[in-house]
Write a protein that holds these residues in place. Structure first.
Motif, PDB file in Angstrom:
ATOM      1  N   ASP A  49       0.835  -1.211   0.000  1.00 36.35           N
ATOM      2  CA  ASP A  49       0.000   0.000   0.000  1.00 36.35           C
ATOM      3  C   ASP A  49       0.865   1.256   0.000  1.00 36.35           C
ATOM      4  O   ASP A  49       0.565   2.224  -0.703  1.00 36.35           O
ATOM      5  CB  ASP A  49      -0.919   0.005   1.220  1.00 36.35           C
ATOM      6  N   TRP A  50       1.900   1.239   0.840  1.00 40.77           N
ATOM      7  CA  TRP A  50       2.844   2.352   0.907  1.00 40.77           C
ATOM      8  C   TRP A  50       4.255   1.788   0.935  1.00 40.77           C
ATOM      9  O   TRP A  50       4.504   0.735   1.528  1.00 40.77           O
ATOM     10  CB  TRP A  50       2.636   3.196   2.170  1.00 40.77           C
ATOM     11  N   ILE A  51       5.169   2.475   0.299  1.00 36.31           N
ATOM     12  CA  ILE A  51       6.581   2.109   0.382  1.00 36.31           C
ATOM     13  C   ILE A  51       7.325   3.210   1.124  1.00 36.31           C
ATOM     14  O   ILE A  51       6.977   4.386   1.037  1.00 36.31           O
ATOM     15  CB  ILE A  51       7.202   1.880  -1.004  1.00 36.31           C
ATOM     16  N   VAL A  52       8.338   2.803   1.879  1.00 37.10           N
ATOM     17  CA  VAL A  52       9.147   3.728   2.671  1.00 37.10           C
ATOM     18  C   VAL A  52      10.546   3.766   2.085  1.00 37.10           C
ATOM     19  O   VAL A  52      11.220   2.731   1.990  1.00 37.10           O
ATOM     20  CB  VAL A  52       9.209   3.300   4.148  1.00 37.10           C
ATOM     21  N   VAL A  53      10.973   4.949   1.701  1.00 33.89           N
ATOM     22  CA  VAL A  53      12.310   5.128   1.119  1.00 33.89           C
ATOM     23  C   VAL A  53      13.011   6.230   1.900  1.00 33.89           C
ATOM     24  O   VAL A  53      12.458   7.324   2.059  1.00 33.89           O
ATOM     25  CB  VAL A  53      12.238   5.506  -0.380  1.00 33.89           C
ATOM     26  N   GLY A  54      14.207   5.943   2.369  1.00 31.44           N
ATOM     27  CA  GLY A  54      14.953   6.920   3.140  1.00 31.44           C
ATOM     28  C   GLY A  54      16.180   7.424   2.420  1.00 31.44           C
ATOM     29  O   GLY A  54      16.127   8.359   1.626  1.00 31.44           O
ATOM     30  N   ARG A  55      17.313   6.776   2.657  1.00 30.33           N
ATOM     31  CA  ARG A  55      18.598   7.274   2.160  1.00 30.33           C
ATOM     32  C   ARG A  55      18.689   7.435   0.651  1.00 30.33           C
ATOM     33  O   ARG A  55      19.338   8.388   0.194  1.00 30.33           O
ATOM     34  CB  ARG A  55      19.718   6.373   2.698  1.00 30.33           C
ATOM     35  N   PRO A  56      18.072   6.560  -0.156  1.00 33.11           N
ATOM     36  CA  PRO A  56      18.143   6.813  -1.604  1.00 33.11           C
ATOM     37  C   PRO A  56      17.548   8.156  -2.005  1.00 33.11           C
ATOM     38  O   PRO A  56      17.880   8.689  -3.069  1.00 33.11           O
ATOM     39  CB  PRO A  56      17.336   5.651  -2.193  1.00 33.11           C
ATOM     40  N   ILE A  57      16.683   8.715  -1.167  1.00 40.60           N
ATOM     41  CA  ILE A  57      16.142  10.052  -1.419  1.00 40.60           C
ATOM     42  C   ILE A  57      16.946  11.109  -0.679  1.00 40.60           C
ATOM     43  O   ILE A  57      17.456  12.057  -1.281  1.00 40.60           O
ATOM     44  CB  ILE A  57      14.656  10.120  -1.015  1.00 40.60           C
ATOM     45  N   THR A  58      17.072  10.951   0.633  1.00 41.53           N
ATOM     46  CA  THR A  58      17.673  12.027   1.433  1.00 41.53           C
ATOM     47  C   THR A  58      19.171  12.175   1.204  1.00 41.53           C
ATOM     48  O   THR A  58      19.722  13.259   1.414  1.00 41.53           O
ATOM     49  CB  THR A  58      17.398  11.809   2.931  1.00 41.53           C
ATOM     50  N   ALA A  59      19.839  11.114   0.778  1.00 38.92           N
ATOM     51  CA  ALA A  59      21.285  11.205   0.524  1.00 38.92           C
ATOM     52  C   ALA A  59      21.599  11.588  -0.917  1.00 38.92           C
ATOM     53  O   ALA A  59      22.777  11.724  -1.271  1.00 38.92           O
ATOM     54  CB  ALA A  59      21.966   9.882   0.860  1.00 38.92           C
ATOM     55  N   SER A  60      20.585  11.793  -1.737  1.00 41.37           N
ATOM     56  CA  SER A  60      20.825  12.149  -3.132  1.00 41.37           C
ATOM     57  C   SER A  60      21.172  13.634  -3.249  1.00 41.37           C
ATOM     58  O   SER A  60      20.900  14.427  -2.346  1.00 41.37           O
ATOM     59  CB  SER A  60      19.595  11.844  -3.978  1.00 41.37           C
ATOM     60  N   ALA A  61      21.750  13.996  -4.366  1.00 39.13           N
ATOM     61  CA  ALA A  61      22.113  15.400  -4.588  1.00 39.13           C
ATOM     62  C   ALA A  61      20.877  16.288  -4.668  1.00 39.13           C
ATOM     63  O   ALA A  61      20.927  17.459  -4.305  1.00 39.13           O
ATOM     64  CB  ALA A  61      22.936  15.526  -5.867  1.00 39.13           C
ATOM     65  N   ASP A  62      19.758  15.731  -5.127  1.00 41.06           N
ATOM     66  CA  ASP A  62      18.519  16.484  -5.262  1.00 41.06           C
ATOM     67  C   ASP A  62      17.384  15.620  -4.713  1.00 41.06           C
ATOM     68  O   ASP A  62      16.742  14.878  -5.457  1.00 41.06           O
ATOM     69  CB  ASP A  62      18.268  16.836  -6.728  1.00 41.06           C
ATOM     70  N   PRO A  63      17.116  15.686  -3.387  1.00 39.04           N
ATOM     71  CA  PRO A  63      16.093  14.824  -2.795  1.00 39.04           C
ATOM     72  C   PRO A  63      14.727  14.970  -3.433  1.00 39.04           C
ATOM     73  O   PRO A  63      14.007  13.981  -3.618  1.00 39.04           O
ATOM     74  CB  PRO A  63      16.088  15.251  -1.325  1.00 39.04           C
ATOM     75  N   ALA A  64      14.327  16.197  -3.782  1.00 39.23           N
ATOM     76  CA  ALA A  64      13.022  16.388  -4.385  1.00 39.23           C
ATOM     77  C   ALA A  64      12.922  15.667  -5.715  1.00 39.23           C
ATOM     78  O   ALA A  64      11.904  15.026  -6.025  1.00 39.23           O
ATOM     79  CB  ALA A  64      12.735  17.879  -4.556  1.00 39.23           C
ATOM     80  N   ALA A  65      13.956  15.751  -6.520  1.00 34.33           N
ATOM     81  CA  ALA A  65      13.959  15.065  -7.812  1.00 34.33           C
ATOM     82  C   ALA A  65      13.945  13.549  -7.636  1.00 34.33           C
ATOM     83  O   ALA A  65      13.258  12.827  -8.376  1.00 34.33           O
ATOM     84  CB  ALA A  65      15.168  15.483  -8.628  1.00 34.33           C
ATOM     85  N   ALA A  66      14.680  13.055  -6.645  1.00 32.65           N
ATOM     86  CA  ALA A  66      14.703  11.612  -6.394  1.00 32.65           C
ATOM     87  C   ALA A  66      13.325  11.123  -5.959  1.00 32.65           C
ATOM     88  O   ALA A  66      12.847  10.080  -6.423  1.00 32.65           O
ATOM     89  CB  ALA A  66      15.745  11.289  -5.333  1.00 32.65           C
ATOM     90  N   ALA A  67      12.670  11.884  -5.067  1.00 35.99           N
ATOM     91  CA  ALA A  67      11.336  11.510  -4.625  1.00 35.99           C
ATOM     92  C   ALA A  67      10.339  11.569  -5.770  1.00 35.99           C
ATOM     93  O   ALA A  67       9.475  10.695  -5.917  1.00 35.99           O
ATOM     94  CB  ALA A  67      10.895  12.407  -3.477  1.00 35.99           C
ATOM     95  N   SER A  68      10.442  12.613  -6.570  1.00 36.54           N
ATOM     96  CA  SER A  68       9.537  12.761  -7.707  1.00 36.54           C
ATOM     97  C   SER A  68       9.668  11.593  -8.683  1.00 36.54           C
ATOM     98  O   SER A  68       8.668  11.062  -9.193  1.00 36.54           O
ATOM     99  CB  SER A  68       9.811  14.075  -8.438  1.00 36.54           C
ATOM    100  N   ALA A  69      10.892  11.161  -8.919  1.00 36.84           N
ATOM    101  CA  ALA A  69      11.116  10.049  -9.851  1.00 36.84           C
ATOM    102  C   ALA A  69      10.498   8.759  -9.335  1.00 36.84           C
ATOM    103  O   ALA A  69       9.877   8.002 -10.082  1.00 36.84           O
ATOM    104  CB  ALA A  69      12.615   9.859 -10.075  1.00 36.84           C
ATOM    105  N   ILE A  70      10.639   8.518  -8.012  1.00 40.67           N
ATOM    106  CA  ILE A  70      10.059   7.295  -7.431  1.00 40.67           C
ATOM    107  C   ILE A  70       8.537   7.393  -7.440  1.00 40.67           C
ATOM    108  O   ILE A  70       7.837   6.424  -7.765  1.00 40.67           O
ATOM    109  CB  ILE A  70      10.585   7.081  -6.007  1.00 40.67           C
ATOM    110  N   ALA A  71       8.004   8.571  -7.112  1.00 39.72           N
ATOM    111  CA  ALA A  71       6.546   8.757  -7.125  1.00 39.72           C
ATOM    112  C   ALA A  71       5.977   8.503  -8.507  1.00 39.72           C
ATOM    113  O   ALA A  71       4.906   7.881  -8.658  1.00 39.72           O
ATOM    114  CB  ALA A  71       6.191  10.156  -6.637  1.00 39.72           C
TER     115      ALA A  71
END
Length: 226
Positions: A200-222
């Motif tokens: 139902d929901w996935i939890v992603v931490g370091r692959p987003i927060t440790a990236s150079a652009d967290p917003a872009a990383a989150a957007s790509a996964i979304a």
């Protein structure tokens, strides 16, 4: 609620606020765990205003103590709250009963087997069942005692869907995009694989927060999980 949850695993309040602001448009909730909550408590929680909060405290104690802890947390109005299923049926029931005393209670999510544990890890603490068997045992017990959903690795999602059906909410950490470092996660899938399996929901931490652009990383996964 959007299906992506981002874990803000930090004790740095300024950093957490910056992440929250950048990620809010792309996520359904922010996960605050022990590292953040023990450092900043209610004031730090309040600083995350505007985004649903998955409060991942993994409560685990005698039933009366866990019920009291849940009552203490309820004024914060988290969307989700975790307890350890291994605390037993009475503890899970006590957490659910305490949460049910308010309008719009948080989802009580029972943590089955930590995603950092593999078969050798279970054996090291004296458990002889397979990971899948242990997860299923704890999951069935927790749901029977009122838990709204479960926290499990993506590898156990198919068997839990088969055993428990579609109504049980599954929140799934241990998510790593293709090519990402697994870190301390032992049982992982990609975001798309986990959603396809039935998360139902996935939890992603370091692959987003440790990236150079967290917003872009989150957007790509979304976008990947639709």
């Amino acid at each position: 609620m959007k299906r992506l949850i981002t874990a803000l695993d930090t004790s740095d309040l300024r950093q957490a606020k910056a992440w929250a602001k950048a990620l809010a448009p792309h996520v359904g909730a922010l996960k605050l765990g022990l590292e953040f909550f023990l450092a900043h408590g209610r004031d730090g929680y309040a600083a995350m205003d505007g985004v649903p909060i998955f409060l991942d405290l993994k409560l685990h104690d005698i039933p009366n103590t866990v019920a009291g802890a849940v009552r203490s947390i309820l004024p914060l109005q988290p969307a989700m709250l975790t307890v350890h299923a291994s605390g037993g049926p009475d503890m899970v029931a006590a957490a659910k009963d305490a949460a049910s005393r308010v309008p719009n209670p948080p989802l009580i999510l029972a943590v089955t087997v930590l995603t950092s544990l593999n078969q050798a890890g279970l054996q090291a603490i004296g458990l002889k069942r397979s990971v899948e068997e242990q997860v299923t045992l704890l999951a069935e017990m927790a749901i029977s005692r009122g838990a709204d959903g479960l926290v499990c690795s993506p590898l156990e999602v198919p068997v839990l869907r088969k055993t428990l059906g579609r109504s049980v909410k599954l929140v799934v950490p241990g998510i790593r995009p293709p090519g990402a470092d697994r870190g301390d996660q032992a049982r992982t899938m990609t975001p798309w694989e986990a959603v396809q399996a039935g998360a139902d929901w996935i939890v992603v931490g370091r692959p987003i927060t440790a990236s150079a652009d967290p917003a872009a990383a989150a957007s790509a996964i979304a976008m990947e999980i639709g």
